[in-house]
Design a protein around this motif. Sequence first.
Motif, mmCIF file in Angstrom:
data_model
loop_
_atom_site.group_PDB
_atom_site.id
_atom_site.type_symbol
_atom_site.label_atom_id
_atom_site.label_comp_id
_atom_site.label_asym_id
_atom_site.label_seq_id
_atom_site.Cartn_x
_atom_site.Cartn_y
_atom_site.Cartn_z
ATOM 1 N N ARG A 828 1.182 -1.190 0.326
ATOM 2 C CA ARG A 828 -0.734 0.303 0.391
ATOM 3 C C ARG A 828 1.231 0.919 0.073
ATOM 4 N NH1 ARG A 828 -3.976 0.187 3.697
ATOM 5 N NH2 ARG A 828 -2.745 1.370 5.134
ATOM 6 N N ILE A 829 0.680 2.158 -0.678
ATOM 7 C CA ILE A 829 1.829 3.319 -0.756
ATOM 8 C C ILE A 829 0.553 4.335 0.098
ATOM 9 C CG2 ILE A 829 2.333 5.313 -1.869
ATOM 10 C CD1 ILE A 829 3.189 2.945 -4.643
ATOM 11 N N LEU A 830 0.497 5.504 0.518
ATOM 12 C CA LEU A 830 0.050 6.807 1.179
ATOM 13 C C LEU A 830 0.130 8.031 0.478
ATOM 14 C CD1 LEU A 830 0.091 4.352 3.434
ATOM 15 C CD2 LEU A 830 -0.726 5.960 5.144
ATOM 16 N N HIS A 831 -0.714 8.833 -0.399
ATOM 17 C CA HIS A 831 -0.110 9.622 -0.958
ATOM 18 C C HIS A 831 -0.723 10.755 -0.687
ATOM 19 C CE1 HIS A 831 -3.382 8.132 -3.557
ATOM 20 N NE2 HIS A 831 -2.591 6.953 -4.391
ATOM 21 N N GLY A 832 -2.208 10.562 0.410
ATOM 22 C CA GLY A 832 -3.394 11.537 0.493
ATOM 23 C C GLY A 832 -4.477 11.177 -0.710
ATOM 24 N N VAL A 852 3.591 -5.438 -11.744
ATOM 25 C CA VAL A 852 2.072 -5.038 -11.175
ATOM 26 C C VAL A 852 1.365 -5.410 -12.260
ATOM 27 C CG1 VAL A 852 1.049 -2.943 -10.855
ATOM 28 C CG2 VAL A 852 3.656 -2.847 -10.662
ATOM 29 N N THR A 853 0.282 -6.348 -11.227
ATOM 30 C CA THR A 853 -0.723 -6.947 -12.122
ATOM 31 C C THR A 853 -1.986 -5.620 -12.240
ATOM 32 O OG1 THR A 853 -1.533 -8.398 -9.720
ATOM 33 C CG2 THR A 853 0.419 -9.096 -11.688
ATOM 34 N N HIS A 854 -1.876 -5.374 -10.699
ATOM 35 C CA HIS A 854 -3.314 -4.393 -10.643
ATOM 36 C C HIS A 854 -3.153 -3.835 -9.413
ATOM 37 C CE1 HIS A 854 -6.637 -2.962 -8.505
ATOM 38 N NE2 HIS A 854 -7.038 -3.092 -9.872
ATOM 39 N N PHE A 855 -3.413 -2.345 -9.567
ATOM 40 C CA PHE A 855 -3.973 -0.887 -8.864
ATOM 41 C C PHE A 855 -4.879 0.001 -8.036
ATOM 42 C CE2 PHE A 855 -1.460 0.636 -12.552
ATOM 43 C CZ PHE A 855 -2.536 1.918 -12.593
ATOM 44 N N GLY A 856 -5.087 -0.022 -7.891
ATOM 45 C CA GLY A 856 -6.258 0.553 -7.471
ATOM 46 C C GLY A 856 -6.827 0.760 -6.179
ATOM 47 N N ASP A 857 -7.859 2.429 -5.672
ATOM 48 C CA ASP A 857 -8.412 2.779 -4.813
ATOM 49 C C ASP A 857 -8.589 1.206 -3.402
ATOM 50 O OD1 ASP A 857 -7.792 5.770 -5.816
ATOM 51 O OD2 ASP A 857 -10.145 5.271 -5.300
ATOM 52 N N GLU A 858 -7.638 1.936 -2.148
ATOM 53 C CA GLU A 858 -8.324 1.393 -1.302
ATOM 54 C C GLU A 858 -9.349 1.485 -0.336
ATOM 55 O OE1 GLU A 858 -6.257 -0.858 2.275
ATOM 56 O OE2 GLU A 858 -7.868 -1.267 1.181
ATOM 57 N N HIS A 859 -10.052 0.009 0.570
ATOM 58 C CA HIS A 859 -11.805 0.864 0.204
ATOM 59 C C HIS A 859 -11.289 2.462 1.252
ATOM 60 C CE1 HIS A 859 -15.087 -0.755 2.727
ATOM 61 N NE2 HIS A 859 -15.365 -1.509 2.014
ATOM 62 N N VAL A 860 -12.889 2.272 0.931
ATOM 63 C CA VAL A 860 -12.854 3.485 1.242
ATOM 64 C C VAL A 860 -13.691 3.699 3.117
ATOM 65 C CG1 VAL A 860 -16.118 2.907 2.129
ATOM 66 C CG2 VAL A 860 -14.945 5.172 1.564
ATOM 67 N N GLY A 864 -9.549 5.188 1.412
ATOM 68 C CA GLY A 864 -10.329 5.157 -0.311
ATOM 69 C C GLY A 864 -8.961 5.535 -1.033
ATOM 70 N N ALA A 865 -9.294 7.076 -1.679
ATOM 71 C CA ALA A 865 -8.627 7.461 -3.010
ATOM 72 C C ALA A 865 -7.580 7.988 -1.984
ATOM 73 C CB ALA A 865 -9.068 8.344 -3.601
ATOM 74 N N GLY A 866 -7.231 8.160 -1.006
ATOM 75 C CA GLY A 866 -5.985 8.837 -0.292
ATOM 76 C C GLY A 866 -4.455 7.851 -0.468
ATOM 77 N N ILE A 867 -5.102 6.108 -1.101
ATOM 78 C CA ILE A 867 -4.006 5.721 -0.292
ATOM 79 C C ILE A 867 -4.276 4.425 -2.074
ATOM 80 C CG2 ILE A 867 -3.612 3.224 0.852
ATOM 81 C CD1 ILE A 867 -4.436 4.652 3.108
ATOM 82 N N THR A 868 -3.392 3.973 -2.908
ATOM 83 C CA THR A 868 -2.833 3.145 -3.484
ATOM 84 C C THR A 868 -2.916 2.034 -3.236
ATOM 85 O OG1 THR A 868 -2.790 4.755 -5.535
ATOM 86 C CG2 THR A 868 -2.083 2.293 -6.002
ATOM 87 N N VAL A 869 -3.411 0.580 -3.395
ATOM 88 C CA VAL A 869 -3.037 -0.348 -3.211
ATOM 89 C C VAL A 869 -2.768 -1.267 -4.370
ATOM 90 C CG1 VAL A 869 -4.178 -3.191 -2.817
ATOM 91 C CG2 VAL A 869 -4.953 -0.954 -1.013
ATOM 92 N N VAL A 870 -1.438 -1.773 -4.133
ATOM 93 C CA VAL A 870 -0.689 -2.335 -5.889
ATOM 94 C C VAL A 870 -0.656 -3.959 -5.153
ATOM 95 C CG1 VAL A 870 1.555 -1.724 -6.752
ATOM 96 C CG2 VAL A 870 0.723 -0.279 -5.693
ATOM 97 N N ASP A 871 -1.061 -4.556 -6.500
ATOM 98 C CA ASP A 871 -0.818 -6.166 -6.479
ATOM 99 C C ASP A 871 0.427 -6.896 -7.359
ATOM 100 O OD1 ASP A 871 -4.304 -6.422 -6.562
ATOM 101 O OD2 ASP A 871 -2.886 -6.536 -4.412
#
Length: 873
Positions: A828-832, A852-860, A864-871
């Motif tokens: 997980r990448i915390l960018h705000g 990197v197979t997938h990345f997107g927003d963390e659960h709200v 939420g959009a302040g964190i990117t989850v990277v698989d």
Amino acid sequence: MIYPKNFEQKIGFSEVRRMLADHCLSTLGKEEAAQITFLTDASAIRESLQQTREFRRLLEETEDFPLNFFYDMRTAVARIRIENTHLEEEELFNLRRSLDTINQIVTILNKPKEDIPETDDEDETTNTGAEENAQTAAVVAALRDSNYPYPALHRLADGVATFPNLIQRIDQILDRFGHLRDTASPELLRLRRELQRAEGSISRTLYSILHSAQSEGLVDKDVTPAVRDGRLVLPINPAVKRKIKGIVHDESATGKTIFVEPEEVVEANNHIRELESQERQEVIRILTEITKKIRPYTRELLDSYHFLAQIDLVHARTALAQQMRAIEPEVVDHPHIDWGAARHPLLERIVERIVPLDITLTPEKHILIISGPNAGGKSVCLKTVGLLQYMLQCGLSIPVSETSKTGIFHDIMIDIGDEQSLENDLSTYSSHLLNMKNMMKQASPKTLILIDEFGTGTEPQIGGAIAESVLDKFCQKGAWGVITTHYQNLKHFADSHAGVVNGAMLYDRHEMRPLFQLAIGRPGSSFAIEIARKIGLPEDVIQEASEIVGSDYIQSDKYLQDIVRDKRYWENKRQTIHQREKELEKTMDRYENGLQEVEAERKEILRKAKEEAQALLQESNRRIENTIREIRESQAEKAETKRIRQELKEFSEGVDDIDTKAKDDAISKKIEQIKQRKERHERHQAEKAKRQEKAAATLRQAVNHQIPQGHLQPGDPVRMKGTTSIGTMESIDGKTALVVFGDMKTKVKVDRLERASADKEQQVTKGDAMAERISSYQISQATRKTIDDHKTNFHQDLDVRGMRGDEALNAVQYFIDDAILVGMPRVRILHGKGNGILRQLIRQYLATVPNVTHFGDEHVQFGGAGITVVDIG
């Protein structure tokens, strides 16, 4: 005694106190700054100054000293002493972080020096009498404190309780954002999961109703559900409210929108309210339980926060000293002032350049009478003495030179400015006389008296006479003081009475400007005639004034000015000679130290040279033995072997004969021989390596001609061109292939690979094969150790909030590389949230990373959009 009551305002210390409070990190320190008082105990003042000195050094030597989370939790801690009370989540989180800060600070300050054993108190003290025991205890305490790098700060931290168990317990129920964990209790986990399901069901129902209403044209296409009073509602036009059955909760300010809770979700919303109430009750129960565990330690916690407040104050004192360029001078336990380059810290903030003052008061000359022209700096000099002495006795650093020496006074009294009082029916002069009365009553050999424009405010002759009489009283009582005046009789008094000395604020007669320099030992002139003439007063007025006062007065003032001028000239000469003598002494010391350093360096060079020669001898012995073995294997001539051994023996005897003191030339020659032989040996090894590489290349070329390359496929044995390490191709993606070498996977361009064969390795020479196997083993071991280290220290979360774009991108690149290396499936990448610039940059980069197979927003609920989850695949 400090006199009068508004002393701090008069002297300017109230502004210093405000500056000190501004440097505090919390209300803890600000309260301490507001409570600092005038001290008369020299040991307490020394302790305060030593704390400041050590804290400055501590910040220089410790990169990560904790200066955050200075929260004032005393009110909350005091409140929970009552049964059935509890700390809220935010209070508990602040308590945890501040306790961790206290724990870190105490650990640093109580860490002893390396290789210094702790002193055993019981072994040092003996029952030989109370006085001897007290002396022994003091010695033991001094020895114990010397075991620590910051003894004064260690004494401050000694005995302060820390609470790692409480911190650990709080961490079990709070996450790193200070929110109660779902796992804080099984019941809380159940309630929150049920809440999520209920909210999801309501959301789906609402969206279904909304879509139906939008399809029927009852609601605009851009309308979304809203929240009113904690309930999910639909914003609709009042005209169609009868077509959507439900409860109206609110309407907009314009009345064009009403918020309706559809009847289909009323019951569900009620259920959510019940679940939220149950969740809150469970949260309170959990917080009450953890508060119950904290309650027995409230007294110790309050003591720890008092320590944190003291550390905050020490930090503020250090920051203020750095701002004022102040130091911690030597302090003696009796009245004494010997200051060099003293500066008024407040005046320095508003004046571009100030002239430092050299001020000295001793038991032989303890009252200084300062005279000189108006606006020449007399009052500034007096205020500088009062402010710096008061700052010192409040435990603060003062802006003086390193060689300054300071003492302690029990009383400081000041009479400065216009003190007339309409309420008490006092004129300016009456107010001054009242101050003189109080000063004479309190004066003692430990009193510092500061009087500005002594004797003014009334008729000059009687005013001067009264001032002289009061001054005589001060002398009889042994008081110390700095007094400014224009009266001639006070200047003559200083010349004729022991313990009193004149001082002059210097004035440039040629340029007609004050120099703001204090010269102790002579009286100053008011330069009244010269100043009047400079500002353009009519000459006849000046002449008439001179006749009124008399030629004797004018001539005496002129002679005084001439004396001052001549003394200043000779003083400058003396200072120049003294400075040159000091420079000469420094030069002589530098040359002497240089000679000693050269001698020591020469000995060290010779010692190292001999050690290098011995090391080279051992290395040469090993290498030559290897060479002899090779020669024997090649059936070389015995004469050649004998010659090599004889050369080695001569070299060994030559090294052993080196005398590091008497044979410098021989040593230099031997060192040069060693270097030459080492260079010849390195050239020989390089040529040998080239021959071996050439033979291996020829062999590889021959093998490559024998084995057709064809089209590389997954599963083929391959090697990188120019190397002998064989790996297995795992997959091909365009022009890039994934190859496995031992325990390590790597991506390589296809055109850099060639097909290998197991037979190919067998055709390499025996020595090269062994070297290759050893090299492969070493690389594999190093790689494995690197991966293990990364796995041990790797964290799944990276926080780049507050970084610039390039800094954040660089950090993310290293983070993703490490994640791929250690085989982490998700990070997980915390960018705000902000403006979304960091998120966009980071995701653009992630899109280019093949692993990197997938990345997107963390659960709200988790950012939420302040964190990117990277698989990572």
